[in-house]
Design an enzyme around this catalytic site. Sequence first.
Site, short mmCIF file in Angstrom:
data_model
loop_
_atom_site.label_atom_id
_atom_site.label_comp_id
_atom_site.label_asym_id
_atom_site.label_seq_id
_atom_site.Cartn_x
_atom_site.Cartn_y
_atom_site.Cartn_z
N ILE A 1 0.85 -1.20 0.00
CA ILE A 1 0.00 0.00 0.00
C ILE A 1 0.88 1.25 0.00
O ILE A 1 0.56 2.25 -0.64
CB ILE A 1 -0.95 0.00 1.23
CG1 ILE A 1 -1.91 -1.19 1.15
CG2 ILE A 1 -1.72 1.31 1.33
CD1 ILE A 1 -2.84 -1.19 -0.05
N THR B 1 12.30 2.40 18.93
CA THR B 1 12.91 2.62 17.62
C THR B 1 14.00 1.60 17.28
O THR B 1 14.46 1.53 16.15
CB THR B 1 13.56 4.02 17.54
OG1 THR B 1 14.61 4.08 18.50
CG2 THR B 1 12.56 5.13 17.80
N GLN C 1 16.25 0.73 13.85
CA GLN C 1 17.70 0.99 13.74
C GLN C 1 18.41 -0.24 13.17
O GLN C 1 19.26 -0.14 12.29
CB GLN C 1 18.29 1.32 15.10
CG GLN C 1 17.74 2.61 15.72
CD GLN C 1 18.29 2.81 17.13
OE1 GLN C 1 19.41 2.44 17.43
NE2 GLN C 1 17.47 3.40 17.99
N GLY D 1 -13.08 -20.41 -6.80
CA GLY D 1 -12.47 -21.41 -5.94
C GLY D 1 -12.10 -22.65 -6.72
O GLY D 1 -12.47 -22.81 -7.88
N CYS E 1 -16.84 -16.70 -11.37
CA CYS E 1 -16.06 -17.85 -11.83
C CYS E 1 -16.65 -19.16 -11.32
O CYS E 1 -17.70 -19.58 -11.81
CB CYS E 1 -14.59 -17.68 -11.47
SG CYS E 1 -13.53 -18.62 -12.57
N LEU E 2 -16.05 -19.77 -10.28
CA LEU E 2 -16.67 -20.97 -9.73
C LEU E 2 -18.12 -20.66 -9.34
O LEU E 2 -19.00 -21.51 -9.46
CB LEU E 2 -15.89 -21.46 -8.51
CG LEU E 2 -16.47 -22.70 -7.84
CD1 LEU E 2 -16.31 -23.93 -8.72
CD2 LEU E 2 -15.81 -22.96 -6.48
N GLN F 1 -20.18 -21.29 -12.30
CA GLN F 1 -20.27 -22.72 -12.61
C GLN F 1 -21.26 -23.40 -11.66
O GLN F 1 -22.08 -24.22 -12.08
CB GLN F 1 -18.88 -23.37 -12.49
CG GLN F 1 -17.88 -22.76 -13.49
CD GLN F 1 -16.46 -23.28 -13.30
OE1 GLN F 1 -16.16 -24.01 -12.36
NE2 GLN F 1 -15.57 -22.89 -14.20
N GLU G 1 -14.79 -31.05 -12.84
CA GLU G 1 -13.78 -30.83 -11.79
C GLU G 1 -14.10 -31.67 -10.55
O GLU G 1 -13.20 -32.12 -9.85
CB GLU G 1 -13.73 -29.34 -11.43
CG GLU G 1 -12.65 -29.01 -10.42
CD GLU G 1 -12.56 -27.51 -10.09
OE1 GLU G 1 -13.36 -26.72 -10.62
OE2 GLU G 1 -11.67 -27.15 -9.30
N ARG H 1 -10.15 -23.40 -15.63
CA ARG H 1 -9.93 -24.45 -16.61
C ARG H 1 -11.24 -24.96 -17.19
O ARG H 1 -11.28 -25.55 -18.25
CB ARG H 1 -9.25 -25.66 -15.93
CG ARG H 1 -7.77 -25.54 -15.86
CD ARG H 1 -7.15 -26.81 -15.36
NE ARG H 1 -5.98 -26.46 -14.58
CZ ARG H 1 -4.83 -26.06 -15.10
NH1 ARG H 1 -4.68 -25.99 -16.41
NH2 ARG H 1 -3.80 -25.74 -14.34
N HIS I 1 -13.50 -12.76 -13.87
CA HIS I 1 -13.38 -12.11 -12.56
C HIS I 1 -13.50 -10.59 -12.70
O HIS I 1 -12.48 -9.90 -12.86
CB HIS I 1 -12.02 -12.45 -11.93
CG HIS I 1 -11.89 -13.87 -11.53
ND1 HIS I 1 -12.26 -14.33 -10.30
CD2 HIS I 1 -11.44 -14.95 -12.22
CE1 HIS I 1 -12.03 -15.64 -10.23
NE2 HIS I 1 -11.53 -16.04 -11.38
N GLU J 1 -13.95 -8.46 -10.55
CA GLU J 1 -13.34 -7.76 -9.40
C GLU J 1 -11.95 -7.20 -9.72
O GLU J 1 -11.52 -6.22 -9.11
CB GLU J 1 -13.28 -8.68 -8.17
CG GLU J 1 -12.35 -9.88 -8.25
CD GLU J 1 -13.01 -11.13 -8.80
OE1 GLU J 1 -14.02 -11.00 -9.53
OE2 GLU J 1 -12.51 -12.24 -8.53
#
Length: 539
Positions: A19, A188, A192, A359, A386-387, A390, A410, A470, A515, A517
């Site tokens: 970040i 600190t 150091q 997943g 995704c999954l 499915q 799968e 896949r 995806h 996201e």
Amino acid sequence: MTKFIFVAGGVMSGIGKGIAVASIGKILKSKGFRVTAVKIDPYINVDAGTMNPIEHGEVFVTDDGVECDQDIGNYERFLDDNLSSNNYITTGRVYQAVINRERNLEYKGKCVEVVPDIPNEVISRIKKAAKKNRAEFVLIEIGGTVGEYQNMLFLEAARMLKLQRPLSVLFILVSYLPIPKTIGEMKTKPTQYAARTLNSAGIQPDIILARASVALDESRKTKISIFCNISKKDVISAPDIASIYEVPINFEKENLGNRILKKFNLTSQKNNLKDWKALVKIIEQVEKPVKIGIVGKYFETGKFTLIDSYISIIEAIKHACWFYKRKPEIHWLSSGNFEKNPQSLKELKNYDGIIVPGGFGNRGVEGKIKAIEFCRKQKIPFLGLCLGMQLAVIEFARNVCGLEKANSAEFSKNCKERVIDVMPEQKVLLKEKKYGGTMRLGSYKCELKKGTKTWNAYKQLNISERHRHRYELNNEFKDVLETNGMIMSGINPEKDLVEIIEIKDHVFFIATQFHPEFKSRPLRPHPLFREFIKVAVQH
Ligand code: GLN
């Protein structure tokens, strides 16, 4: 000439180095410079794709299909840029390239040595990232903590680059100052030591970002300045804050951007953080919550909840919530629990929306299917990823189309009603055990069906989204699914693959094979997340 800023971590991991890098990038960009960021991960894995998400966190995917560290996602979100393979370096990738070159006789009979050949390869990759991105600043995050055996060669590369271009390289140490409860005072000394460890690698930090639970006082700054051999102005206080998106603004309060520019003899009158500041204000002010449940399995580690595996989904939810000036409230719902205790499905009613994320493997799958069925029947806004798509197809096939044994190859290799199946080229790869980097990865085109809810979200017909899977919806079952009311609202035109499904007569039931996201940005929420949250708010 391009400027290179190396960022290394001291004292311990998990203090927000990624970040910090993303935020420095944001600041320099806001000052009008072209910036890119490179993540170096010191592991031997060629990429993050083969790692367990509970151990490593989310596997982020770039447009060009690299399975990489989640920090690349942070960089993309802060820089609002699409990064690529050039922005991600691992020990595995570096050694693989050097060994391949040696096998091809490209070293012309020379003895190929760890030093300088490995650091040289690292340097050439960093320069390539600069060139490809036409960057004026390249930020390079060295993974791990200084003093670790694993990242020494990367520090060596940083030192060697400084030797080549003394005026164009800067070192930043992100350190941590603990406040032990029994002492009650900020210490600190670990910082150091971290600075000294860097010194022993031939590197003097130019700036220290002092992470701590609270802001540093003057006397701590003085101490760090004296003992770590840097100006007091270059000790930047970086206390814990509520939102990561506040970090660039906090750094700017300490004048970090100008300190960096000054060291390169540069100036800028620009300071374009207005929109970002407005967003941070919204983040601070939102009160009315939107309750989103995520039905997953990669967050249980012993007694702790680890949310790193779903980081892009979490951020995408937040971006969309802030767009509607709402407070995101995310809850973790264990799919295994819905299997053991179907009574608990009722709890799903407490949420404004449910997401079933991606997943792999059997575990928890039936619980997710049950949750999807509940959302479909109870008209709870649902987004499958995704999954998640499915399983939505499997659920619909079983419970609406009457294909009781419907499943994915799968989970049930020889099942006849394989509504989700493996593509022929994937079959060959699996047989040969070629697992690494071989899924359907990166951006692919998708054509939307006009008039669908999906189209309504995107408001365009041609989109492109990032993939990592896949298995695919088996086109042999397309007819029966459609006849029963499933809408195939997005299709990949090249291979005629179903990329998005939705169902009729539901407030929001959309699932994607890709995806979304990965492409959500703080100031530009992803259209599907935005619509999902809009409906969730109304819900
Ligand atoms: N396991 C599924 C596949 O490989 C889904 C992958 C995912 O959710 N990313 O196709």
